[in-house]
Scaffold this active site. Structure first.
Site, mmCIF file in Angstrom:
data_model
loop_
_atom_site.group_PDB
_atom_site.id
_atom_site.type_symbol
_atom_site.label_atom_id
_atom_site.label_comp_id
_atom_site.label_asym_id
_atom_site.label_seq_id
_atom_site.Cartn_x
_atom_site.Cartn_y
_atom_site.Cartn_z
ATOM 1 N N ARG A 69 0.814 -1.223 0.000
ATOM 2 C CA ARG A 69 0.000 0.000 0.000
ATOM 3 C C ARG A 69 0.845 1.271 0.000
ATOM 4 O O ARG A 69 0.357 2.342 0.346
ATOM 5 C CB ARG A 69 -0.998 0.001 1.162
ATOM 6 C CG ARG A 69 -2.016 -1.133 1.100
ATOM 7 C CD ARG A 69 -3.130 -0.918 2.112
ATOM 8 N NE ARG A 69 -4.134 -1.983 2.014
ATOM 9 C CZ ARG A 69 -4.114 -3.098 2.740
ATOM 10 N NH1 ARG A 69 -3.149 -3.286 3.634
ATOM 11 N NH2 ARG A 69 -5.053 -4.011 2.586
ATOM 12 N N LYS A 123 2.381 11.283 -11.219
ATOM 13 C CA LYS A 123 1.521 10.439 -12.045
ATOM 14 C C LYS A 123 2.298 9.172 -12.404
ATOM 15 O O LYS A 123 3.336 9.233 -13.052
ATOM 16 C CB LYS A 123 1.076 11.178 -13.309
ATOM 17 C CG LYS A 123 0.004 12.219 -13.047
ATOM 18 C CD LYS A 123 -0.309 13.051 -14.267
ATOM 19 C CE LYS A 123 -1.023 12.277 -15.341
ATOM 20 N NZ LYS A 123 -1.454 13.154 -16.458
ATOM 21 N N GLU A 178 8.170 17.591 -25.244
ATOM 22 C CA GLU A 178 7.563 18.061 -23.996
ATOM 23 C C GLU A 178 8.072 19.449 -23.620
ATOM 24 O O GLU A 178 7.341 20.256 -23.054
ATOM 25 C CB GLU A 178 7.841 17.068 -22.867
ATOM 26 C CG GLU A 178 7.110 15.736 -22.991
ATOM 27 C CD GLU A 178 5.635 15.825 -22.619
ATOM 28 O OE1 GLU A 178 5.153 16.927 -22.293
ATOM 29 O OE2 GLU A 178 4.961 14.783 -22.663
ATOM 30 N N LYS A 220 5.724 23.057 -14.161
ATOM 31 C CA LYS A 220 4.923 21.895 -13.760
ATOM 32 C C LYS A 220 4.637 21.929 -12.267
ATOM 33 O O LYS A 220 3.528 21.572 -11.830
ATOM 34 C CB LYS A 220 5.635 20.595 -14.141
ATOM 35 C CG LYS A 220 4.767 19.376 -13.846
ATOM 36 C CD LYS A 220 5.176 18.145 -14.599
ATOM 37 C CE LYS A 220 4.132 17.052 -14.440
ATOM 38 N NZ LYS A 220 4.494 15.815 -15.158
ATOM 39 N N HIS A 269 7.067 8.806 -27.420
ATOM 40 C CA HIS A 269 6.110 9.717 -26.793
ATOM 41 C C HIS A 269 6.296 11.170 -27.211
ATOM 42 O O HIS A 269 5.344 11.845 -27.603
ATOM 43 C CB HIS A 269 6.223 9.598 -25.271
ATOM 44 C CG HIS A 269 5.288 10.492 -24.532
ATOM 45 N ND1 HIS A 269 3.932 10.253 -24.442
ATOM 46 C CD2 HIS A 269 5.499 11.653 -23.860
ATOM 47 C CE1 HIS A 269 3.355 11.208 -23.736
ATOM 48 N NE2 HIS A 269 4.282 12.077 -23.371
#
Length: 354
Positions: A121, A143, A185, A222, A259
């Site tokens: 967990r 993320k 990016e 960010k 990506h």
């Protein structure tokens, strides 16, 4: 030392840029995270270059060190590899006082972070990004995810690291393709948040970029978004500019389009469709495309509008019968348009129209 503090609601941490060296990773992990044991997660490209240095430093700092190395590439960012990582943690005897060190690019960071978030967990994780894309984007903000056959990043968690340690010297071994990939990016931050940054990037080449400074500026941008919207309920969605169509292009290519290249193409396509709808000036749309091409990124695709639309339907930004699409209103400003799926289909057609 360039230090950016991220004060996310769930957990605060620092991003150390350019003054950290890989040979100090053990002492830094000891002072930041503590713990008795750690597992370094890496891939088959990065491990031969840097794993021994990281392991030596961590052992010198008193850690019992185990490793988990998987085949490089987006194709490995799967539930199967994730399960293997969890088994490696268990076999290594990691406990809640242990640490995961993610040593690699975006795939490593996403997968290792998700494994750390869910093993027992949640155990501590330190991100050590080795690609430009990971330095400016995926290592910061918490993320974490793996892919499903139906789409990218569909299984994951928001889980902030204990620290992000950026040694820009590690980027020197990046193949040119993957360095340019990260520039997709970097350009995104200029388009959606900072016209001055975009103008600076427009006037230089990727090889002339002041790396430490650019990474710091992107991380600061960010950071501001993550602090305001950690779980992507509003403003953080702006960071997905170019991603809805970009992820579709990645998926349709079998991830042979990487990506950053896919996101750059998605930015150009969205800018074209936005210009046709009067949301963005034709001049700004052309500036975005010109910058993408000048940096050697992908500006068009051979995929059909129907194929991209179908692939995009699995995107996380879909909300029932609508799709949230991030569009630039001018260079340096962006907003979210919520489109009914029929209108989104039309939007994709406008993006792909020759």
């Amino acid at each position: 030392m360039s230090v950016v503090k991220v004060e996310a609601p769930s957990h605060s941490y620092e991003v150390l840029i350019d003054e950290f060296t890989l040979d100090h990773v053990g002492d830094l992990c000891r002072s930041i995270s503590g713990g008795d044991a750690c597992c370094v997660v890496s891939d088959s490209n990065v491990a031969p270059l840097y794993l021994d240095r990281a392991k030596t430093s961590l052992e010198a700092a008193g850690y019992r060190v185990e490793t988990f190395v998987f085949p490089a590439g987006e194709q490995s960012k799967t539930l199967s590899t994730y399960a293997q990582a969890l088994s490696a943690f268990a076999d290594a005897g990691l406990t809640r006082s242990s640490l995961v060190v993610a040593l690699g690019g975006g795939v490593v960071g996403d997968l290792a972070g998700f494994a750390a978030a869910t093993y027992m967990r949640g155990i501590r994780c330190v991100q050590v990004p080795t690609s430009l894309l990971a330095c400016v984007d995926s290592s910061v903000g918490g993320k974490t995810a793996v892919d499903l056959p139906e789409g990218k990043n569909l299984v994951g968690a928001f889980f902030q690291p204990d620290a992000v340690l950026v040694d820009t010297s590690l980027l020197a071994t990046l193949p040119e393709h993957f360095f340019i990939d990260g520039c997709g990016e970097v350009l995104k931050y200029g388009v959606i948040f900072n016209s001055d940054l975009f103008a600076e990037l427009e006037s230089c080449s990727a090889s002339d970029m002041r790396l430490g400074e650019v990474i710091t500026r992107c991380v600061q941008l960010k950071r501001d978004v993550v602090q305001a919207d950690e779980r992507e309920a509003g403003q953080r969605q702006l960071l997905n500019f170019g991603h809805t169509l970009g992820h579709a292009i990645e998926k349709l290519s079998g991830f042979t389009v990487t990506h950053g290249f896919a996101v750059a193409c998605g930015m150009v396509l969205v800018a074209k469709a936005s210009a046709k709808r009067g949301w963005l000036s034709a001049q700004d749309a052309q500036c975005i495309e010109r910058a993408v091409r000048a940096w050697g990124l992908l500006a068009d695709t051979s995929e059909s509008a129907q194929a991209i639309y179908d692939a995009a339907l699995a995107d996380k930004k879909r909300r029932g019968s609508t799709m949230n699409v991030v569009v630039a209103s001018e260079i340096g400003k962006a907003r979210i348009e919520s489109l009914k799926l029929d209108d989104f289909r039309t939007f994709v057609g406008q993006a792909l129209a020759r």
